[in-house]
Write a protein that holds these residues in place. Structure first.
Motif, PDB file in Angstrom:
ATOM      1  N   UNK A  40      30.234 -18.609  35.041  1.00  0.00           N
ATOM      2  CA  UNK A  40      29.578 -19.031  32.861  1.00  0.00           C
ATOM      3  C   UNK A  40      28.559 -17.219  32.589  1.00  0.00           C
ATOM      4  N   UNK A  41      29.068 -16.069  33.816  1.00  0.00           N
ATOM      5  CA  UNK A  41      28.380 -15.140  33.587  1.00  0.00           C
ATOM      6  C   UNK A  41      28.298 -14.583  32.516  1.00  0.00           C
ATOM      7  N   UNK A  42      29.270 -14.626  30.925  1.00  0.00           N
ATOM      8  CA  UNK A  42      29.384 -14.197  29.982  1.00  0.00           C
ATOM      9  C   UNK A  42      28.293 -14.825  28.580  1.00  0.00           C
ATOM     10  N   UNK A  43      28.268 -13.834  28.195  1.00  0.00           N
ATOM     11  CA  UNK A  43      27.419 -14.428  27.228  1.00  0.00           C
ATOM     12  C   UNK A  43      28.382 -14.690  25.477  1.00  0.00           C
ATOM     13  N   UNK A  44      27.645 -15.820  25.012  1.00  0.00           N
ATOM     14  CA  UNK A  44      28.041 -16.589  23.539  1.00  0.00           C
ATOM     15  C   UNK A  44      29.271 -17.835  24.529  1.00  0.00           C
ATOM     16  N   UNK A  45      30.568 -17.630  23.641  1.00  0.00           N
ATOM     17  CA  UNK A  45      31.021 -19.177  23.712  1.00  0.00           C
ATOM     18  C   UNK A  45      32.612 -18.678  24.641  1.00  0.00           C
ATOM     19  N   UNK A  46      33.308 -19.477  24.652  1.00  0.00           N
ATOM     20  CA  UNK A  46      34.267 -19.732  25.249  1.00  0.00           C
ATOM     21  C   UNK A  46      35.807 -19.525  23.892  1.00  0.00           C
ATOM     22  N   UNK A  47      35.901 -18.769  23.610  1.00  0.00           N
ATOM     23  CA  UNK A  47      37.317 -18.814  22.762  1.00  0.00           C
ATOM     24  C   UNK A  47      38.657 -19.534  23.637  1.00  0.00           C
ATOM     25  N   UNK A  96      29.499 -12.093  18.754  1.00  0.00           N
ATOM     26  CA  UNK A  96      29.115 -11.599  18.027  1.00  0.00           C
ATOM     27  C   UNK A  96      30.958 -10.522  17.747  1.00  0.00           C
ATOM     28  N   UNK A  97      30.930  -9.327  18.221  1.00  0.00           N
ATOM     29  CA  UNK A  97      32.026  -8.249  17.548  1.00  0.00           C
ATOM     30  C   UNK A  97      32.126  -8.448  19.312  1.00  0.00           C
ATOM     31  N   UNK A  98      31.974  -8.628  20.075  1.00  0.00           N
ATOM     32  CA  UNK A  98      31.655  -8.831  21.583  1.00  0.00           C
ATOM     33  C   UNK A  98      32.407  -9.424  22.512  1.00  0.00           C
ATOM     34  N   UNK A  99      33.667  -8.915  22.777  1.00  0.00           N
ATOM     35  CA  UNK A  99      34.504  -9.807  23.779  1.00  0.00           C
ATOM     36  C   UNK A  99      34.003  -9.928  25.508  1.00  0.00           C
ATOM     37  N   UNK A 100      34.138 -10.720  26.372  1.00  0.00           N
ATOM     38  CA  UNK A 100      33.863 -10.729  27.757  1.00  0.00           C
ATOM     39  C   UNK A 100      34.630 -12.032  28.726  1.00  0.00           C
ATOM     40  N   UNK A 101      34.774 -10.772  29.609  1.00  0.00           N
ATOM     41  CA  UNK A 101      36.245 -11.714  30.499  1.00  0.00           C
ATOM     42  C   UNK A 101      36.098 -12.061  31.563  1.00  0.00           C
ATOM     43  N   UNK A 102      35.886 -12.670  32.781  1.00  0.00           N
ATOM     44  CA  UNK A 102      36.009 -12.853  34.010  1.00  0.00           C
ATOM     45  C   UNK A 102      37.256 -13.734  34.456  1.00  0.00           C
ATOM     46  N   UNK A 103      37.789 -13.546  35.847  1.00  0.00           N
ATOM     47  CA  UNK A 103      39.090 -13.739  36.190  1.00  0.00           C
ATOM     48  C   UNK A 103      38.554 -14.535  37.484  1.00  0.00           C
ATOM     49  N   UNK A 104      38.586 -16.158  37.543  1.00  0.00           N
ATOM     50  CA  UNK A 104      37.995 -17.309  38.268  1.00  0.00           C
ATOM     51  C   UNK A 104      39.619 -18.432  39.100  1.00  0.00           C
ATOM     52  N   UNK A 105      39.252 -17.739  40.523  1.00  0.00           N
ATOM     53  CA  UNK A 105      40.292 -18.022  41.672  1.00  0.00           C
ATOM     54  C   UNK A 105      40.312 -19.870  41.034  1.00  0.00           C
ATOM     55  N   UNK A 106      41.632 -20.423  41.688  1.00  0.00           N
ATOM     56  CA  UNK A 106      41.403 -21.924  41.943  1.00  0.00           C
ATOM     57  C   UNK A 106      41.246 -22.464  43.342  1.00  0.00           C
ATOM     58  N   UNK A 107      40.765 -21.393  44.122  1.00  0.00           N
ATOM     59  CA  UNK A 107      40.445 -21.914  44.916  1.00  0.00           C
ATOM     60  C   UNK A 107      39.234 -20.700  45.928  1.00  0.00           C
ATOM     61  N   UNK A 108      37.521 -20.632  45.051  1.00  0.00           N
ATOM     62  CA  UNK A 108      37.023 -19.659  45.050  1.00  0.00           C
ATOM     63  C   UNK A 108      36.541 -19.828  46.926  1.00  0.00           C
ATOM     64  N   UNK A 109      36.057 -19.143  46.952  1.00  0.00           N
ATOM     65  CA  UNK A 109      34.897 -19.092  48.509  1.00  0.00           C
ATOM     66  C   UNK A 109      35.324 -18.255  49.321  1.00  0.00           C
ATOM     67  N   UNK A 110      36.580 -17.274  49.534  1.00  0.00           N
ATOM     68  CA  UNK A 110      37.362 -17.165  50.749  1.00  0.00           C
ATOM     69  C   UNK A 110      37.387 -15.728  49.913  1.00  0.00           C
ATOM     70  N   UNK A 111      37.319 -14.270  50.665  1.00  0.00           N
ATOM     71  CA  UNK A 111      36.846 -13.227  49.712  1.00  0.00           C
ATOM     72  C   UNK A 111      38.342 -12.734  50.328  1.00  0.00           C
ATOM     73  N   UNK A 112      39.079 -12.812  48.392  1.00  0.00           N
ATOM     74  CA  UNK A 112      40.233 -12.646  48.318  1.00  0.00           C
ATOM     75  C   UNK A 112      40.805 -10.860  47.215  1.00  0.00           C
ATOM     76  N   UNK A 113      41.448 -10.437  46.819  1.00  0.00           N
ATOM     77  CA  UNK A 113      41.436  -9.429  46.267  1.00  0.00           C
ATOM     78  C   UNK A 113      41.863  -9.912  44.593  1.00  0.00           C
ATOM     79  N   UNK A 147      32.911  -6.663  29.790  1.00  0.00           N
ATOM     80  CA  UNK A 147      32.799  -6.397  28.232  1.00  0.00           C
ATOM     81  C   UNK A 147      32.346  -5.756  27.612  1.00  0.00           C
ATOM     82  N   UNK A 148      32.823  -5.887  26.691  1.00  0.00           N
ATOM     83  CA  UNK A 148      33.632  -4.295  25.848  1.00  0.00           C
ATOM     84  C   UNK A 148      33.329  -4.559  23.897  1.00  0.00           C
TER      85      UNK A 148
END
Length: 131
Positions: free
Chosen positions: A37-44, A60-77, A104-105
């Motif tokens: 949940x490191x992006x501000x605002x509401x999930x769209x 507002x007029x800003x968008x924020x995005x994150x990519x989350x793995x299905x299996x977190x924990x191991x360091x991966x690309x 964010x942009x």
């Protein structure tokens, strides 16, 4: 210094060390739970793919995005990218354990192109999307 004062100081020192040890153990678990949940605002939107998902947030007029793995924990690309039409993409790419981003942009009323990947799986909007 009498033995009572020494005992009180030793007890206080042990209490402080125990509390700091508990915080050191609980800290990473709390951080792992709060990371997506490191992006501000509401999930769209959430775009899922074979190895993870790209989550889009709007404030507002800003968008924020994150990519989350299905299996977190191991360091991966991992990678996440937001490109507003007419501008260069904003990208976060590397080897992460929990998520790529946030990026964010300012989007205003422009369309955006979204990309994200975890390992060999990826998402590409293959066109401009409006939010």
């Amino acid at each position: 210094m009498d033995s009572g004062a020494i005992r009180r100081r030793v007890t206080t020192l042990l209490a402080v060390l125990t509390a700091s040890g508990l915080l050191a153990v609980a800290g990473p678990a709390a951080e792992a739970m709060a990371a997506p949940s490191s992006c501000a605002g509401h999930k769209v939107r959430t775009y899922t793919f074979s190895t993870g998902s790209v989550k889009i947030y709007k404030s507002g007029n800003y968008l924020c995005a994150i990519t989350v793995p299905k299996r977190p924990g191991a360091r991966q690309s991992m990678m996440v990218s937001l490109q507003v039409r007419g501008f260069e993409p904003v990208v976060d790419k590397g080897r992460f354990t929990r998520h790529a981003g946030p990026v964010r942009t300012y989007a205003g009323h422009r369309k955006v192109w979204i990309k994200g990947s975890v390992g060999r799986g990826s998402y590409d909007s293959h066109g401009w999307k409006r939010f």
